[in-house]
Structures are given as C-alpha cells and as structure tokens.
Design a protein around this motif. Structure first.
Motif, mmCIF file in Angstrom:
data_model
loop_
_atom_site.group_PDB
_atom_site.id
_atom_site.type_symbol
_atom_site.label_atom_id
_atom_site.label_comp_id
_atom_site.label_asym_id
_atom_site.label_seq_id
_atom_site.Cartn_x
_atom_site.Cartn_y
_atom_site.Cartn_z
ATOM 1 N N GLN A 158 0.827 -1.198 0.000
ATOM 2 C CA GLN A 158 0.000 0.000 0.000
ATOM 3 C C GLN A 158 0.863 1.250 0.000
ATOM 4 N N PHE A 159 1.936 1.225 0.775
ATOM 5 C CA PHE A 159 2.867 2.359 0.813
ATOM 6 C C PHE A 159 3.458 2.639 -0.569
ATOM 7 N N VAL A 160 3.948 1.605 -1.248
ATOM 8 C CA VAL A 160 4.570 1.789 -2.561
ATOM 9 C C VAL A 160 3.561 2.350 -3.553
ATOM 10 N N GLU A 161 2.339 1.833 -3.502
ATOM 11 C CA GLU A 161 1.297 2.306 -4.420
ATOM 12 C C GLU A 161 0.973 3.777 -4.172
ATOM 13 N N LEU A 162 0.813 4.161 -2.915
ATOM 14 C CA LEU A 162 0.486 5.553 -2.591
ATOM 15 C C LEU A 162 1.665 6.484 -2.854
ATOM 16 N N ALA A 163 2.859 6.054 -2.466
ATOM 17 C CA ALA A 163 4.040 6.908 -2.606
ATOM 18 C C ALA A 163 4.372 7.171 -4.064
ATOM 19 N N SER A 164 4.014 6.234 -4.957
ATOM 20 C CA SER A 164 4.336 6.411 -6.376
ATOM 21 C C SER A 164 3.599 7.600 -6.985
ATOM 22 N N ARG A 165 2.547 8.075 -6.304
ATOM 23 C CA ARG A 165 1.755 9.178 -6.844
ATOM 24 C C ARG A 165 2.136 10.528 -6.244
ATOM 25 N N THR A 166 2.953 10.527 -5.213
ATOM 26 C CA THR A 166 3.167 11.769 -4.467
ATOM 27 C C THR A 166 4.128 12.733 -5.141
ATOM 28 N N ARG A 167 5.025 12.260 -5.990
ATOM 29 C CA ARG A 167 6.085 13.126 -6.519
ATOM 30 C C ARG A 167 5.824 13.592 -7.938
ATOM 31 N N SER A 168 4.606 13.431 -8.430
ATOM 32 C CA SER A 168 4.326 13.756 -9.824
ATOM 33 C C SER A 168 4.411 15.246 -10.115
ATOM 34 N N GLU A 169 4.162 16.098 -9.114
ATOM 35 C CA GLU A 169 4.245 17.533 -9.321
ATOM 36 C C GLU A 169 4.558 18.223 -7.996
ATOM 37 N N PRO A 170 5.100 19.438 -8.072
ATOM 38 C CA PRO A 170 5.469 20.130 -6.834
ATOM 39 C C PRO A 170 4.242 20.620 -6.067
ATOM 40 N N PHE A 171 4.437 20.852 -4.763
ATOM 41 C CA PHE A 171 3.388 21.394 -3.917
ATOM 42 C C PHE A 171 3.667 22.867 -3.663
ATOM 43 N N GLU A 172 2.595 23.652 -3.548
ATOM 44 C CA GLU A 172 2.751 25.090 -3.395
ATOM 45 C C GLU A 172 2.854 25.522 -1.942
ATOM 46 N N THR A 173 2.287 24.739 -1.019
ATOM 47 C CA THR A 173 2.316 25.128 0.391
ATOM 48 C C THR A 173 2.741 23.942 1.244
ATOM 49 N N LEU A 174 3.252 24.258 2.422
ATOM 50 C CA LEU A 174 3.670 23.216 3.350
ATOM 51 C C LEU A 174 2.468 22.410 3.840
ATOM 52 N N ASP A 175 1.334 23.068 4.027
ATOM 53 C CA ASP A 175 0.129 22.369 4.477
ATOM 54 C C ASP A 175 -0.335 21.337 3.453
ATOM 55 N N GLU A 176 -0.148 21.637 2.186
ATOM 56 C CA GLU A 176 -0.500 20.677 1.134
ATOM 57 C C GLU A 176 0.536 19.558 1.047
ATOM 58 N N TYR A 177 1.769 19.917 1.286
ATOM 59 C CA TYR A 177 2.887 18.979 1.108
ATOM 60 C C TYR A 177 2.938 17.904 2.190
ATOM 61 N N LEU A 178 2.736 18.295 3.449
ATOM 62 C CA LEU A 178 3.001 17.386 4.563
ATOM 63 C C LEU A 178 2.217 16.076 4.524
ATOM 64 N N PRO A 179 0.911 16.080 4.236
ATOM 65 C CA PRO A 179 0.202 14.787 4.181
ATOM 66 C C PRO A 179 0.795 13.825 3.158
ATOM 67 N N SER A 180 1.171 14.353 1.998
ATOM 68 C CA SER A 180 1.796 13.500 0.984
ATOM 69 C C SER A 180 3.188 13.071 1.413
ATOM 70 N N ARG A 181 3.888 13.946 2.109
ATOM 71 C CA ARG A 181 5.239 13.604 2.558
ATOM 72 C C ARG A 181 5.206 12.491 3.589
#
Length: 372
Positions: A158-181
């Motif tokens: 599940q981790f590999v599947e979810l993590a594969s989608r997180t780096r497709s584009e940059p995040f504009e704010t830290l609040d948006e970034y942290l859950p994906s990080r």
C-alpha cells in the motif's frame, strides 16, 4: 512500554539539535544482527539486481538505523527487519533514479514488484529480481510470524502504491505537502515494520484512530528526514535535471519567498509543533483506553522519531563522507555548542575507533560461525 532489548543513552552523549522534545534515545542491545541483515541485503541486491556502488544505506557510525529507530525489536526478528529495511533503501534509491519524466515506463515496471501478488512467497523464474528478493523477505518473515508478516507486506504494498503518486508535481504550500510527505516517508511501511518487529496487533476497530493519533509523529519524522537530507536531495534533483525538490525546505522557500536558512528554521519549528501535538495525543484520556498494543505502537513511533533524528544527524547516507551535519548546525546551533561538540568528538574518537574495531571483529567471527 516495557524495555527489554534496548539501553537508554545519556542525553549529553549525542546531538539532537534541540529537536528531540525530551524523548530519550534508546539503542538496541544487538547491533550485530542489524549489520548482518543489512550487509546480506546489499550482497543479494548486488548479485541479483544491480551493482551496489557509491551507496549508503541504514548502517552508520556510531548509530545504525534500525537499532536506533526500533530499539525494542524482538531480537529474533532484528536481522530480517534490517534486511527488509535495507532492501527498502535500495528500492527507494532505484525508484528515485527512475522517477524522471523520460523513465515512466521503467518506474512502472519497478512498481509491479509490489503490485503483483505481494503475498506470494513463491515466484516464477522470469519475474524481476527485485520481486524475487521481496518474496524471499516475505518467506523469511512468515517463517517467524505468518499473520504479522502478511500485515507487513500488505502495508508495504500500500505504501509503494500511494508513494508512487506523491512526486508527480510540486506542492505550493507546506500544508499541502506534509500529508503527501508522510505517505512518501513510509507511514504505512513503518506501520508494518513496527508491528512485525515488536509483535504488535492493532485491533481492526482501533486502526483508523491509531493512525490518526500517530500522524503528527509521522509529520515530525518526515520533516526531520527532509531537514537532514535536504542538501543530498537538492544535489540529486539538480543532477537529474528536475526543476523542483520533493522536500519541505524547498516548499517553504517557494511558499514564503525566503532564504534557505529561514526555511530550515521554519522546518525546525514545525517539527517541534508536531511533536507537541503528538505528545498530547499519546497522553490523552482517549488514548489511555486503547489496547495495550496500540499504545505500545504509539510509543514506538515516538522512539522512532528520536532514533531517526539522531541517525540523520550522523549517518553517511545524507552526508556522503563529509561532516555536513556540522555545516547544518551552523544554522541549528550556537557557536559555543559547535565548539563543545567538536572537542567532545576529538576526545572520544580514539575510544570509538577501538570499540568499533572490536565490534567488527566480533561480527566477522559470528558470521563465520554461522556460515560453518
């Protein structure tokens, strides 16, 4: 939590850059099993997948990753946990090398290692070599604890599947970034590792609440990882021709239009804030009513933070043979603390060398006995 397999270190014997929030550092009593598991994983990857060159994983001096982050790992499970963690480091490096715009197909092939029958411990000869090693890990875990091995591998997939989608584009704010990080940093993977390593079973009806309570802890772990891997990841992104870095420091620089030094300080404060929230979660009356294993899991995440923090400060993986953590401490600490740190290391380094040499000799003898 009862402490059976680890020793607590005096707070004055290591650096935490003021980011431990009073959490003590504990180290597993058996460093040799981690060394054996990590080196075996590197050897298997080198012979089956690709040459292991210019690589730094979980091993380090004076602290190695698993012994610092899972200090209460059941001794009989430490070697395979270390093998699995080293495999994860190797796999992650391989994914990062493929995670470029021109290599989507190669990246997708790597993802099938976990997408295709992650719970099958017997695979065909024509599958990717990474898949064979993953099946080997599953088989070794199942021989120890079948039920929790299945939980771990499901969480890993599940981790590999979810993590594969997180780096497709940059995040504009830290609040948006942290859950994906938090996802990318291995929240689900670490759930599987901790529960197997410590033989914990989180009741199904407590799982969602458990993960919610642990989330600020994982946010702190993620930010800590970003803070100390920043220079390495920035250099890797530049070499790969990427125009952004999947790192909180980069996100803060873009969002706040600030300097690197200011962004690092902001990340520092965010780590402290999330840790305070996590401590409140652990001590809340609601948490005290949960099962013993759920409470132990939350305490284990707490210990993982300080272990990851101290390991990150000293590890070769982020510093590549250069004492860059002293450069980072220019922004994190005072001149007086840096001077004391340097003097302290100068005074104890001969003793560390003797101890480390004796450790290696003991390990070689142990491995030779095991082989015979």
């Amino acid at each position: 939590m009862d402490f059976k397999h680890s020793d607590v270190l005096g707070s004055g014997t290591y650096r935490d850059d003021g980011l431990a929030n009073g959490i003590p550092l504990r180290i597993h009593k058996d460093p040799y099993s981690e060394i054996a598991g990590s080196l075996r994983a590197q050897r298997d990857w080198n012979s089956s997948v690709s040459p292991v060159q210019n690589y730094q994983g979980g091993l380090g001096h004076p602290y190695s990753f698993v012994c610092a982050t899972i200090p209460e790992c059941i001794p009989e499970r430490l070697e395979i946990i270390s093998y699995a963690n080293e495999y994860a480091f190797l796999y992650d490096d391989e994914m990062e090398n493929l995670d470029l715009k021109n290599f989507k197909e190669g990246r997708d092939d790597m993802l099938h290692v976990f997408r295709d029958e992650p719970l099958n411990e017997k695979v065909l000869d024509n599958v990717r070599p990474e898949k064979k090693l993953q099946a080997q890990i599953l088989a070794e875990m199942m021989a120890i604890d079948r039920t929790r091995a299945i939980t771990t591998m499901k969480a890993w997939a599940q981790f590999v599947e979810l993590a594969s989608r997180t780096r497709s584009e940059p995040f504009e704010t830290l609040d948006e970034y942290l859950p994906s990080r938090a996802i990318d940093a291995g929240e689900m993977f670490w759930y599987g590792m901790l529960t197997f390593a410590m033989a914990l079973t989180i009741p199904t009806y407590e799982f969602d609440l458990c993960m919610k309570l642990a989330r600020p802890g994982y946010a702190a772990i993620s930010l800590t990882n970003d803070l100390y891997s920043w220079r390495k990841e920035r250099e890797d992104a530049e070499k790969a021709g990427q125009d952004y870095v999947f790192n909180a420091v980069w996100v803060v620089i873009q969002e706040r239009k600030c300097t690197e030094s200011t962004a690092i300080q902001i990340c520092q404060e965010e780590i402290k804030r999330h840790l305070s929230e996590f401590e409140e979660n652990i001590e809340s009356p609601e948490t005290k009513t949960l099962s013993r294993d759920t409470q132990a899991y939350l305490q284990a995440v707490r210990l993982s933070h300080v272990g990851n923090l101290v390991w990150s400060i000293y590890c070769p993986r982020y510093h590549r043979g250069v004492d860059e953590h002293l450069a980072l401490s220019t922004q994190l600490g005072s001149a007086a603390s840096r001077l004391l740190d340097t003097v302290f290391k100068f005074l104890i380094s001969p003793f560390q060398h003797v101890f480390y040499t004796s450790q290696r000799g003991f390990l070689v003898q142990r491995l030779l006995r095991h082989k015979s």
